[in-house]
Design a protein around this motif. Structure first.
Motif, short mmCIF file in Angstrom:
data_model
loop_
_atom_site.label_atom_id
_atom_site.label_comp_id
_atom_site.label_asym_id
_atom_site.label_seq_id
_atom_site.Cartn_x
_atom_site.Cartn_y
_atom_site.Cartn_z
N ILE A 1 38.37 2.15 -43.82
CA ILE A 1 38.42 2.07 -42.36
C ILE A 1 39.90 1.94 -41.99
CG2 ILE A 1 37.58 0.80 -40.36
CD1 ILE A 1 35.54 -0.49 -42.47
N LYS A 2 40.47 2.90 -41.27
CA LYS A 2 41.92 2.88 -41.11
C LYS A 2 42.37 3.46 -39.77
CE LYS A 2 44.15 5.75 -43.82
NZ LYS A 2 44.61 6.46 -45.02
N ASP A 3 43.63 3.14 -39.44
CA ASP A 3 44.37 3.79 -38.37
C ASP A 3 43.64 3.76 -37.03
OD1 ASP A 3 46.25 4.29 -40.29
OD2 ASP A 3 45.69 6.39 -40.58
N GLY A 4 43.33 2.54 -36.55
CA GLY A 4 42.75 2.40 -35.24
C GLY A 4 41.25 2.58 -35.17
N SER A 5 40.57 2.51 -36.29
CA SER A 5 39.11 2.63 -36.28
C SER A 5 38.47 1.33 -35.82
CB SER A 5 38.60 3.01 -37.67
OG SER A 5 38.97 4.34 -37.99
N LEU A 6 37.24 1.44 -35.36
CA LEU A 6 36.50 0.29 -34.82
C LEU A 6 35.05 0.39 -35.23
CD1 LEU A 6 36.06 -2.14 -32.86
CD2 LEU A 6 35.83 -0.45 -31.01
N PHE B 1 36.47 -1.33 -51.00
CA PHE B 1 36.46 -1.58 -49.55
C PHE B 1 37.89 -1.75 -49.08
CE2 PHE B 1 36.67 -4.45 -45.93
CZ PHE B 1 35.72 -3.92 -45.08
N GLU B 2 38.26 -0.96 -48.08
CA GLU B 2 39.61 -1.07 -47.51
C GLU B 2 39.52 -0.98 -45.99
OE1 GLU B 2 43.73 1.53 -47.16
OE2 GLU B 2 42.58 1.64 -49.03
N ILE B 3 40.23 -1.88 -45.33
CA ILE B 3 40.41 -1.78 -43.89
C ILE B 3 41.88 -2.00 -43.59
CG2 ILE B 3 39.69 -4.21 -43.61
CD1 ILE B 3 38.78 -3.44 -40.76
N SER B 4 42.47 -1.12 -42.79
CA SER B 4 43.88 -1.25 -42.43
C SER B 4 44.07 -0.80 -40.99
CB SER B 4 44.78 -0.45 -43.38
OG SER B 4 44.48 0.93 -43.32
N LYS B 5 44.80 -1.61 -40.22
CA LYS B 5 45.12 -1.32 -38.83
C LYS B 5 43.86 -0.96 -38.03
CE LYS B 5 49.80 0.20 -39.96
NZ LYS B 5 50.80 1.28 -39.93
N SER B 6 42.79 -1.72 -38.26
CA SER B 6 41.52 -1.43 -37.60
C SER B 6 40.84 -2.74 -37.21
CB SER B 6 40.64 -0.58 -38.52
OG SER B 6 41.23 0.69 -38.74
N ARG B 7 39.60 -2.62 -36.72
CA ARG B 7 38.93 -3.77 -36.12
C ARG B 7 37.43 -3.71 -36.41
NH1 ARG B 7 40.78 -6.93 -31.69
NH2 ARG B 7 39.15 -7.83 -30.39
N MET C 1 42.37 -5.73 -47.35
CA MET C 1 42.31 -5.90 -45.90
C MET C 1 43.74 -6.10 -45.40
SD MET C 1 39.18 -8.65 -45.57
CE MET C 1 37.57 -8.38 -46.33
N ILE C 2 44.22 -5.21 -44.56
CA ILE C 2 45.61 -5.25 -44.12
C ILE C 2 45.69 -4.97 -42.62
CG2 ILE C 2 47.90 -4.18 -44.38
CD1 ILE C 2 47.18 -3.52 -47.25
N ASP C 3 46.45 -5.79 -41.89
CA ASP C 3 46.78 -5.53 -40.48
C ASP C 3 45.54 -5.27 -39.63
OD1 ASP C 3 49.45 -5.70 -41.25
OD2 ASP C 3 49.64 -3.54 -41.53
N SER C 4 44.49 -6.05 -39.82
CA SER C 4 43.23 -5.79 -39.13
C SER C 4 42.68 -7.06 -38.49
CB SER C 4 42.20 -5.19 -40.11
OG SER C 4 42.65 -3.92 -40.57
N THR C 5 41.69 -6.86 -37.61
CA THR C 5 41.10 -7.96 -36.86
C THR C 5 39.59 -8.00 -37.06
OG1 THR C 5 42.82 -7.85 -35.16
CG2 THR C 5 40.76 -8.92 -34.55
N PHE C 6 39.07 -9.22 -37.26
CA PHE C 6 37.63 -9.45 -37.37
C PHE C 6 37.26 -10.40 -36.24
CE2 PHE C 6 39.37 -8.38 -41.43
CZ PHE C 6 38.43 -7.56 -42.04
N LEU C 7 36.42 -9.92 -35.32
CA LEU C 7 36.11 -10.68 -34.11
C LEU C 7 34.66 -11.15 -34.14
CD1 LEU C 7 36.97 -11.64 -31.25
CD2 LEU C 7 36.10 -9.44 -30.41
N TYR C 8 34.44 -12.44 -33.93
CA TYR C 8 33.11 -13.04 -33.90
C TYR C 8 32.25 -12.57 -35.07
CZ TYR C 8 33.84 -15.18 -29.34
OH TYR C 8 34.29 -15.96 -28.31
N ALA C 9 32.82 -12.66 -36.25
CA ALA C 9 32.08 -12.27 -37.45
C ALA C 9 31.32 -13.47 -38.01
CB ALA C 9 33.03 -11.73 -38.51
N ASP C 10 30.09 -13.23 -38.47
CA ASP C 10 29.48 -14.22 -39.33
C ASP C 10 30.28 -14.26 -40.63
OD1 ASP C 10 27.60 -14.80 -37.46
OD2 ASP C 10 25.93 -13.83 -38.46
N CYS D 1 45.90 -10.33 -41.39
CA CYS D 1 44.65 -10.11 -40.67
C CYS D 1 44.35 -11.31 -39.78
CB CYS D 1 43.50 -9.90 -41.65
SG CYS D 1 43.58 -8.33 -42.54
N SER D 2 43.62 -11.07 -38.69
CA SER D 2 43.19 -12.13 -37.79
C SER D 2 41.67 -12.26 -37.87
CB SER D 2 43.60 -11.82 -36.35
OG SER D 2 45.01 -11.82 -36.22
#
Length: 330
Positions: free
Chosen positions: A95-100, A121-127, A156-165, A179-180
């Motif tokens: 999941i990369k480059d502004g994905s949501l 599993f990789e997420i970078s610059k995404s949410r 997991m790099i430069d990404s945000t996890f919002l209201y995650a269990d 990451c946030s």
């Protein structure tokens, strides 16, 4: 723009500055879009860029890869008390480059992400927003939002996890950087829990972990460490829940070194580091604590040796170190 077969003019410059023009035919093969309803099975390597997708079912990646680039993947809220799954079975999810990834209805925990087998599993610059179990009427202990199981390599790099269990990190190796993790909602037995670590080798650096959601179980935890070699460095753990909390909780497990360095741990009703295992050959240094509870608690029954414990700053804590009877750090 429809997908199909296109011709592009490519200008190539040689070292002699002569210009050669070639016409190259490039065939773009459309990806298999998810069905209007029902499961979306991905059985071949798939790259999706710049798309908006709606899924009304499970997403199953089996012995293949799914790469999302600047793409939004939305899960429709299922009828009844159901939860959709984005499952990776011995495959890759990138999941990369502004994905949501998100639910169709804001605030609805209607999907979880899971990996099994030798996956990546990789997420970078995404949410990723609101991953978790659909609300249940009955008592429920296993509120997990993302479960990355044994054998999974994790980045997991430069990404945000919002209201995650709870995000369960049980893979082979994990690197989590910048990451946030904002406002987790439920946890596994403990109430709120941001990261539940069970890897062999985990590094968490330059991350922000926030516990602010009012929890219905009187306990919240920033990071749970179960086993393995663990490093958390230059992170901020901020808790304002007003309930009994732990920033870093080392559960009884294998005797492996840990490194807790340069972190800022702050909270209104927070214990700092709760150690319930031996931590030989470990480092706890250069951390700043501004909390109301004990800074470091070393539980009874465990004796730790060769722990570098220095240059830690604390403000307002009731005790700096509570060794809980027989526990010692030499």
């Amino acid at each position: 723009m429809s997908l199909g077969e296109y011709s592009f003019e490519i200008v190539l410059f040689s070292t002699t500055e002569a210009i050669r023009r070639d016409i190259v035919n490039i065939k773009i093969v459309p990806f298999s879009a998810p069905p209007e309803e029902g499961d979306w099975r991905i059985l071949a390597d798939t790259v999706i860029s710049g798309e908006t997708l709606l899924v009304d079912g499970n997403v199953i990646i089996e012995h293949a890869s799914l790469t999302l680039i600047n793409t939004t993947l939305t899960f429709r809220a299922p009828l009844g008390y159901r939860t959709y799954e984005l499952t990776v079975i011995s495959g890759d999810l990138i999941i990369k480059d502004g994905s949501l990834i998100r639910p169709e209805i804001e605030g609805c925990h209607c999907y979880v992400i899971e990996t099994t087998g030798s996956s990546y599993f990789e997420i970078s610059k995404s949410r990723i927003e609101y991953p978790g179990t659909f609300p249940k009427e009955e008592w429920h202990y296993t509120y997990n939002g993302i479960v990355l199981e044994h054998g999974t390599t994790i980045k997991m790099i430069d990404s945000t996890f919002l209201y995650a269990d709870t995000i369960v990190v049980n893979g082979a190796d994990a690197y989590i950087y910048n990451c946030s993790f904002l406002n987790p909602t439920h946890g596994v037995t403990y109430g709120q829990c941001i990261l539940d670590i069970g890897n062999e080798h985990v590094t968490v650096e330059e991350c922000y972990l926030e516990l602010t959601y009012p929890c219905w179980i009187p306990s919240s935890i920033g990071v749970v460490i179960r086993r393995g070699y663990f490093t958390i460095r230059n992170c901020i753990i901020n808790d304002t829940t007003g309930v009994y909390s732990k920033a870093i909780y080392l559960l009884p497990g294998e005797d492996k070194p840990i490194f807790i360095e340069g972190n800022k741990i702050i909270g209104t009703s927070l214990m700092g580091i709760f150690i319930e295992q031996a931590i030989n050959n470990s480092v706890i240094q250069d951390n700043y604590f501004d909390i109301s509870g004990t800074i470091i608690t070393h539980e009874t029954r465990f004796t730790s040796n060769d722990v570098l414990l220095e240059n830690n700053t604390f403000n307002f804590g009731t005790d700096f170190i509570d060794f809980r009877s027989s526990g010692t750090i030499n």
